[in-house]
Scaffold this motif. Structure first.
Motif, PDB file in Angstrom:
ATOM      1  N   ILE A 160       0.829  -1.215   0.000  1.00 50.47           N
ATOM      2  CA  ILE A 160       0.000   0.000   0.000  1.00 50.47           C
ATOM      3  C   ILE A 160       0.855   1.252   0.000  1.00 50.47           C
ATOM      4  N   VAL A 161       1.908   1.290   0.807  1.00 51.11           N
ATOM      5  CA  VAL A 161       2.694   2.524   0.932  1.00 51.11           C
ATOM      6  C   VAL A 161       3.785   2.631  -0.129  1.00 51.11           C
ATOM      7  N   THR A 162       4.117   1.536  -0.802  1.00 51.77           N
ATOM      8  CA  THR A 162       5.152   1.610  -1.839  1.00 51.77           C
ATOM      9  C   THR A 162       4.555   1.687  -3.247  1.00 51.77           C
ATOM     10  N   LYS A 163       3.486   0.962  -3.494  1.00 50.96           N
ATOM     11  CA  LYS A 163       2.806   0.964  -4.793  1.00 50.96           C
ATOM     12  C   LYS A 163       1.298   1.030  -4.557  1.00 50.96           C
ATOM     13  N   PHE A 208      -0.473  -5.469   9.351  1.00 54.19           N
ATOM     14  CA  PHE A 208      -0.559  -4.315   8.453  1.00 54.19           C
ATOM     15  C   PHE A 208       0.364  -3.188   8.913  1.00 54.19           C
ATOM     16  N   VAL A 209       0.359  -2.893  10.198  1.00 53.42           N
ATOM     17  CA  VAL A 209       1.194  -1.805  10.714  1.00 53.42           C
ATOM     18  C   VAL A 209       2.674  -2.116  10.508  1.00 53.42           C
ATOM     19  N   VAL A 210       3.089  -3.346  10.809  1.00 51.03           N
ATOM     20  CA  VAL A 210       4.489  -3.728  10.628  1.00 51.03           C
ATOM     21  C   VAL A 210       4.879  -3.637   9.151  1.00 51.03           C
ATOM     22  N   GLY A 211       4.016  -4.127   8.270  1.00 46.64           N
ATOM     23  CA  GLY A 211       4.298  -4.051   6.843  1.00 46.64           C
ATOM     24  C   GLY A 211       4.358  -2.624   6.333  1.00 46.64           C
ATOM     25  N   ALA A 212       3.438  -1.782   6.813  1.00 47.62           N
ATOM     26  CA  ALA A 212       3.438  -0.379   6.405  1.00 47.62           C
ATOM     27  C   ALA A 212       4.706   0.323   6.868  1.00 47.62           C
ATOM     28  N   MET A 213       5.155   0.038   8.093  1.00 44.82           N
ATOM     29  CA  MET A 213       6.387   0.649   8.595  1.00 44.82           C
ATOM     30  C   MET A 213       7.598   0.220   7.764  1.00 44.82           C
ATOM     31  N   ALA A 214       7.643  -1.050   7.354  1.00 45.87           N
ATOM     32  CA  ALA A 214       8.734  -1.522   6.505  1.00 45.87           C
ATOM     33  C   ALA A 214       8.700  -0.829   5.148  1.00 45.87           C
ATOM     34  N   GLY A 215       7.507  -0.658   4.597  1.00 46.85           N
ATOM     35  CA  GLY A 215       7.388   0.038   3.318  1.00 46.85           C
ATOM     36  C   GLY A 215       7.802   1.490   3.413  1.00 46.85           C
ATOM     37  N   ILE A 216       7.428   2.148   4.498  1.00 48.35           N
ATOM     38  CA  ILE A 216       7.806   3.554   4.698  1.00 48.35           C
ATOM     39  C   ILE A 216       9.322   3.672   4.832  1.00 48.35           C
ATOM     40  N   ALA A 217       9.944   2.741   5.557  1.00 44.65           N
ATOM     41  CA  ALA A 217      11.397   2.759   5.685  1.00 44.65           C
ATOM     42  C   ALA A 217      12.070   2.605   4.324  1.00 44.65           C
ATOM     43  N   LEU A 218      11.493   1.780   3.443  1.00 42.34           N
ATOM     44  CA  LEU A 218      12.039   1.626   2.096  1.00 42.34           C
ATOM     45  C   LEU A 218      11.911   2.920   1.303  1.00 42.34           C
ATOM     46  N   LEU A 219      10.773   3.577   1.432  1.00 41.93           N
ATOM     47  CA  LEU A 219      10.583   4.864   0.742  1.00 41.93           C
ATOM     48  C   LEU A 219      11.622   5.873   1.198  1.00 41.93           C
ATOM     49  N   TRP A 220      11.852   5.956   2.494  1.00 38.47           N
ATOM     50  CA  TRP A 220      12.835   6.906   3.019  1.00 38.47           C
ATOM     51  C   TRP A 220      14.235   6.587   2.509  1.00 38.47           C
ATOM     52  N   ALA A 221      14.589   5.301   2.539  1.00 42.23           N
ATOM     53  CA  ALA A 221      15.939   4.919   2.119  1.00 42.23           C
ATOM     54  C   ALA A 221      16.173   5.212   0.645  1.00 42.23           C
ATOM     55  N   ARG A 222      15.153   4.998  -0.181  1.00 44.56           N
ATOM     56  CA  ARG A 222      15.293   5.247  -1.614  1.00 44.56           C
ATOM     57  C   ARG A 222      14.923   6.678  -2.008  1.00 44.56           C
ATOM     58  N   VAL A 230      -2.353  12.244  -1.445  1.00 51.28           N
ATOM     59  CA  VAL A 230      -3.749  11.873  -1.728  1.00 51.28           C
ATOM     60  C   VAL A 230      -3.831  10.413  -2.155  1.00 51.28           C
ATOM     61  N   THR A 231      -2.872   9.966  -2.972  1.00 45.64           N
ATOM     62  CA  THR A 231      -2.877   8.581  -3.443  1.00 45.64           C
ATOM     63  C   THR A 231      -2.712   7.611  -2.285  1.00 45.64           C
ATOM     64  N   VAL A 232      -1.738   7.895  -1.421  1.00 47.66           N
ATOM     65  CA  VAL A 232      -1.501   7.009  -0.269  1.00 47.66           C
ATOM     66  C   VAL A 232      -2.694   7.013   0.668  1.00 47.66           C
ATOM     67  N   PHE A 233      -3.270   8.194   0.901  1.00 46.38           N
ATOM     68  CA  PHE A 233      -4.402   8.295   1.821  1.00 46.38           C
ATOM     69  C   PHE A 233      -5.576   7.454   1.340  1.00 46.38           C
ATOM     70  N   PHE A 234      -5.989   7.648   0.080  1.00 47.83           N
ATOM     71  CA  PHE A 234      -7.171   6.930  -0.401  1.00 47.83           C
ATOM     72  C   PHE A 234      -6.895   5.449  -0.604  1.00 47.83           C
ATOM     73  N   ALA A 235      -5.672   5.081  -0.950  1.00 46.69           N
ATOM     74  CA  ALA A 235      -5.347   3.666  -1.082  1.00 46.69           C
ATOM     75  C   ALA A 235      -5.414   2.974   0.278  1.00 46.69           C
ATOM     76  N   THR A 236      -4.830   3.615   1.299  1.00 48.04           N
ATOM     77  CA  THR A 236      -4.847   3.023   2.639  1.00 48.04           C
ATOM     78  C   THR A 236      -6.262   2.942   3.196  1.00 48.04           C
ATOM     79  N   LEU A 237      -7.024   4.013   3.039  1.00 52.19           N
ATOM     80  CA  LEU A 237      -8.392   4.033   3.564  1.00 52.19           C
ATOM     81  C   LEU A 237      -9.265   3.013   2.839  1.00 52.19           C
ATOM     82  N   THR A 238      -9.136   2.946   1.513  1.00 55.48           N
ATOM     83  CA  THR A 238      -9.933   1.990   0.748  1.00 55.48           C
ATOM     84  C   THR A 238      -9.605   0.562   1.149  1.00 55.48           C
ATOM     85  N   PHE A 239      -8.328   0.266   1.289  1.00 49.78           N
ATOM     86  CA  PHE A 239      -7.929  -1.071   1.714  1.00 49.78           C
ATOM     87  C   PHE A 239      -8.481  -1.389   3.097  1.00 49.78           C
ATOM     88  N   GLY A 240      -8.313  -0.468   4.032  1.00 51.47           N
ATOM     89  CA  GLY A 240      -8.759  -0.714   5.399  1.00 51.47           C
ATOM     90  C   GLY A 240     -10.244  -0.967   5.512  1.00 51.47           C
TER      91      GLY A 240
END
Length: 610
Positions: free
Chosen positions: A183-186, A238-252, A259-269
């Motif tokens: 969700i947080v990476t793609k 979900f929280v652990v996976g999201a944190m790992a994805g966010i760490a990847l975004l920061w590193a890269r 808006v994309t992340v917000f609606f993707a996360t909310l829709t999934f949830g």
């Protein structure tokens, strides 16, 4: 007809897939995945799915009984049963359970593995993390990166197995973990994966059951479907996976639209029921806090969005002061609760002291980023908006770990079962009993589970060596079907214990019944009710139905004095007790017991039907 439909469907799928693949599909997929997958195949995801499926087929005996796998030895009953803790994240309770989890793992795993990439494109800046720069490290091998994908999925499954809220079972924690990462990476691809997961599940059902026949009928009593969903494991994953994805975004140093992340996360949830908050309210009662769950999902969406796309600007001092002030309220209340528990001022709180202490730590963790700004008006590295949100996600993860810490160490005492007519199968003790006090004790809370829940009824299974004490089949289900069963076993063995109920509906009163356990061709009467007297008289005689260790008998009394007893006769036969004649007769397939005296007859009992 059913087999033909499945064959035709498989042929149509293969034919249409081949046409699409040969008409540009192969080239498009190759262009899309050449720099991410080895030969365009998500090997890490497929390996994880293959291993989990193999566990179901062989360890759980699903290859021999696809729809009825062995589950009891693979559940995380307690931290004192390491086998269950290690296997619960990979075992499944039914064919539908594993299919839904594997379709989800395939759909979200492809997206997550693509985001990670076996051949990630190099950026214009230096990437220091060796995991992200495989050309310069031991992770330059695509095989190592493939294995890391599988290992990450299994690590989340193990985490949710260790810290499950009560007994846990299933790979769903890992599925939600890879979904959070995706969700947080793609985010756009992850939403497409939601649809793909549902489509894969429908395709499986169409192949497995192409024709379904339904009738209007009443089923056996059972809890609502949402009562058995491991909501805490889903949220934790979900929280652990999201944190790992966010760490990847920061590193890269990748940037995404908020808006994309917000609606993707909310829709999934909302679509994948991340909002499920369920708690038992007593025997046969469950509460679904849907409103509170949706509020939690919205707040979680905000944290994920800010952590993934927020700026590095420090939180303003006014917001920091407000945050600290709001967090001070639960902190003070928790400290008072903790002191009261330790001092013994409120004795009933003593068992909850660990919970209060861990809650205090969680509140402190959430307040730390805001303290420097609130006190001195100066920002700090972790007072940046996205880092504050990330730490907030970490605090949510900590709070989700608390149930596992509190409910994980469970001691079991099988005395409540061994006081009945039980049977032993391996290291299991199986019996049928009613109104039995649970043999589980929560060590962290220093309380017996019977003080938290109602007593248990039904087909009970316990094992000291496995720290297991559970209801294998509910009383209400056995009463409806007239039978029930439980599978016990371990690696390499499996045996079935059946429970059969027989009884009589006594006129004007409750039923008198007995439950027999059948195992390995031997029958043991495990339970009998107290004698039940019919609410009718015949010449001042009273008739009581008495379950015995072999059958049922009628006890005749008059003015409180015993007149005699007799076994309930077979249909068409009679028996005599004093001046009374007892006969059994068939009434449209149902056996009734009739007592006669001087030409007068009354029905005293009717055989139970299921």
């Amino acid at each position: 007809m059913v087999a033909l439909t499945a064959v035709v469907l498989a042929a149509v799928l293969a034919g249409v897939g081949w046409l699409v693949w040969t008409n540009g599909g192969a080239e498009h997929w190759r262009e899309l995945t050449d720099d991410r997958f080895v030969y365009g195949v998500p090997w890490g995801t497929l390996l994880a799915v293959a291993l989990v499926t193999a566990f179901y087929l062989f360890a759980q005996r699903g290859l021999w009984s696809w729809y009825d796998p062995l589950t009891l030895p693979f559940v995380s009953w307690s931290w004192f049963y390491p086998v269950g803790v290690l296997t619960s994240g990979f075992a499944h309770g039914s064919a539908g359970h594993i299919v839904s989890n594997m379709t989800g793992a395939l759909a979200f795993g492809v997206v997550a593995e693509y985001a990670w990439g076996h051949y990630p494109q190099r950026r214009g800046h230096t990437i220091r993390d060796s995991l992200l720069a495989p050309q310069e490290s031991r992770f330059s091998s695509p095989g190592a990166r493939i294995l890391l994908v599988t290992a990450a999925m299994f690590a989340v499954a193990l985490l949710t197995g260790i810290f499950s809220l009560g007994p846990g079972l299933g790979f769903s924690g890992a599925v939600f973990g890879i979904a959070g990462f995706a969700i947080v990476t793609k985010p756009r691809a992850a939403i497409a994966a939601v649809v793909a997961s549902s489509a894969l599940s429908t395709l499986y059902q169409a192949l497995a059951d192409p024709v379904v026949r339904g009738t209007v009928s009443v089923g056996s009593p059972s809890p609502p479907t949402w009562a058995n969903i491991a909501f805490q494991a889903h949220m934790l994953g979900f929280v652990v996976g999201a944190m790992a994805g966010i760490a990847l975004l920061w590193a890269r140093r990748d940037e995404l639209a908020s808006v994309t992340v917000f609606f993707a996360t909310l829709t999934f949830g909302l679509a994948l029921s991340l909002w499920l908050l369920v708690w038992p309210g007593g025997q046969d009662v469950f509460y679904l806090y849907r409103g509170a769950g949706v509020i939690l999902v919205v707040l979680l969406t905000g944290l994920v969005t800010v952590a993934a796309t927020g700026s590095d600007r420090s939180v303003s001092r006014s917001i920091a002061i407000l945050a600290v002030a709001l967090l001070a309220i639960p902190f003070v209340l928790a400290m008072l609760w903790f002191v009261a528990a330790l001092s013994g001022t409120v004795p009933e709180l003593s068992g909850f002291a660990p919970f209060a202490a861990l809650f205090v730590l969680a509140v402190l963790a959430l307040a730390l980023p805001a303290l420097p700004t609130a006190v001195r008006g100066e920002g700090s590295r972790w007072a940046a908006r996205r880092r504050t949100a990330f730490l907030g996600l970490g605090t949510v993860a900590l709070l989700l770990l608390l149930p596992g810490i509190l409910y994980g160490p469970i001691a079991v005492d099988t005395d409540s079962i061994t006081e009945t007519n039980e049977i032993e199968v391996g290291d299991y003790v199986v019996t049928y009993a009613e109104n039995v006090t649970s043999g589980q004790e929560l060590l962290m809370l220093n309380v017996n589970t019977s003080s938290l829940n109602q007593t248990s009824d039904g087909l009970l299974v316990a094992s000291d060596s496995r720290s297991m004490w559970t209801v294998g089949e509910q009383k209400s289900s056995i009463a409806f079907d007239g039978e029930g069963s439980v599978q016990v076993g371990g690696l390499g063995w499996r045996e079935t214990v059946r429970a059969e109920r027989t009884g009589w509906e006594v006129t004007g009163n409750d039923s008198a019944y007995a439950v027999d356990l059948i195992h390995d061709g031997e029958q043991t009467r495990s339970f009998t009710t107290d004698p039940v007297r019919a609410d009718v008289r015949i010449d001042d005689y009273r008739v009581t139905v008495v379950p015995t260790q072999d059958d049922f008998e009628l006890r005749i009394t008059r003015d409180g004095s015993a007149v005699g007893t007799t076994a309930i006769p077979e249909p068409g036969e009679t028996a005599t007790v004093g001046p009374l004649t007892v006969r059994s007769e068939d009434d449209d397939g149902t056996t009734q017991v009739v007592v006669e005296s001087d030409g007068t007859s009354v029905t005293v009992a009717e055989e139970e039907t299921y």
